[in-house]
Design an enzyme around this catalytic site. Structure first.
Site, mmCIF file in Angstrom:
data_model
loop_
_atom_site.group_PDB
_atom_site.id
_atom_site.type_symbol
_atom_site.label_atom_id
_atom_site.label_comp_id
_atom_site.label_asym_id
_atom_site.label_seq_id
_atom_site.Cartn_x
_atom_site.Cartn_y
_atom_site.Cartn_z
ATOM 1 N N THR A 27 0.851 -1.183 0.000
ATOM 2 C CA THR A 27 0.000 0.000 0.000
ATOM 3 C C THR A 27 0.886 1.232 0.000
ATOM 4 O OG1 THR A 27 -1.984 1.036 0.936
ATOM 5 C CG2 THR A 27 -0.335 0.287 2.523
ATOM 6 N N CYS A 33 -2.470 8.037 7.688
ATOM 7 C CA CYS A 33 -3.054 6.685 7.690
ATOM 8 C C CYS A 33 -2.026 5.685 8.227
ATOM 9 C CB CYS A 33 -3.442 6.258 6.273
ATOM 10 S SG CYS A 33 -4.743 7.259 5.533
ATOM 11 N N HIS A 50 -5.382 -0.601 5.191
ATOM 12 C CA HIS A 50 -4.966 0.804 5.130
ATOM 13 C C HIS A 50 -5.985 1.614 5.939
ATOM 14 C CE1 HIS A 50 -3.029 4.058 2.477
ATOM 15 N NE2 HIS A 50 -3.793 4.707 3.341
#
Length: 166
Positions: A27, A33, A50
């Site tokens: 990711t 995040c 995520h």
């Protein structure tokens, strides 16, 4: 989920997926995040989520994306891993992200999204007794991560800081 052939499975923002070795999972765009990898290395299975926000209580009514929040996404990822054949007592985790991307003069807790995401993720993993073996969190730079369930290595590329493996 990709099984068998070697490939890289890409997980988008507020998404999750699972791979089996020899495939890897990646990711990008991890600012505030948090990328959470939960894996059973003995079975070569790994899941990546995520996480955007710590708590689903802020969700608007309507269809909720469970992968967006730590309190709903991590339990869902654990359940998906168990369905894919992972042993719950062998699960381990590695996390990255949770940067403070913007500097605020206010000490308002709601603006500390990155640190709050990290705290929420760790709290959820603790609730399921999943040890966090490594973490690369905080700072103020974005990250891209890729996990190899065969080796158990989490490769982290940090903006302006290079690459490291955890």
């Amino acid at each position: 989920m990709i099984i068998g052939s070697q490939s890289v499975v890409k997980v988008g923002i507020a998404q999750m997926d699972i791979v089996k070795a020899p495939s890897t999972i990646r990711t990008s765009g991890l600012g505030s995040c948090v990328g959470v990898v939960v894996y059973d290395q003995s079975k070569g299975i790994a899941g990546l989520i995520h996480i955007m926000l710590p708590d689903s209580k802020v969700a608007k009514s309507g269809t909720m994306n469970i992968a967006k929040f730590a309190d709903t996404g991590i339990p869902a990822l654990i359940e998906a891993l168990k369905k894919a054949g992972a042993s719950s007592y062998k699960l381990k985790a590695k996390i990255a992200g949770g940067a403070q991307m913007f500097q605020f003069t206010s000490s308002n807790d709601t603006m500390r999204i990155g640190p709050r995401n990290v705290e929420a993720v760790i709290e959820q993993l603790r609730k399921y007794m999943i040890p966090v073996l490594a973490q690369d969190t905080g700072g103020n730079s974005g990250r891209t991560i890729e996990f190899n369930p065969e080796t158990g290595l989490l490769n982290i590329r940090t903006v302006n800081q290079g690459v490291k493996d955890l």
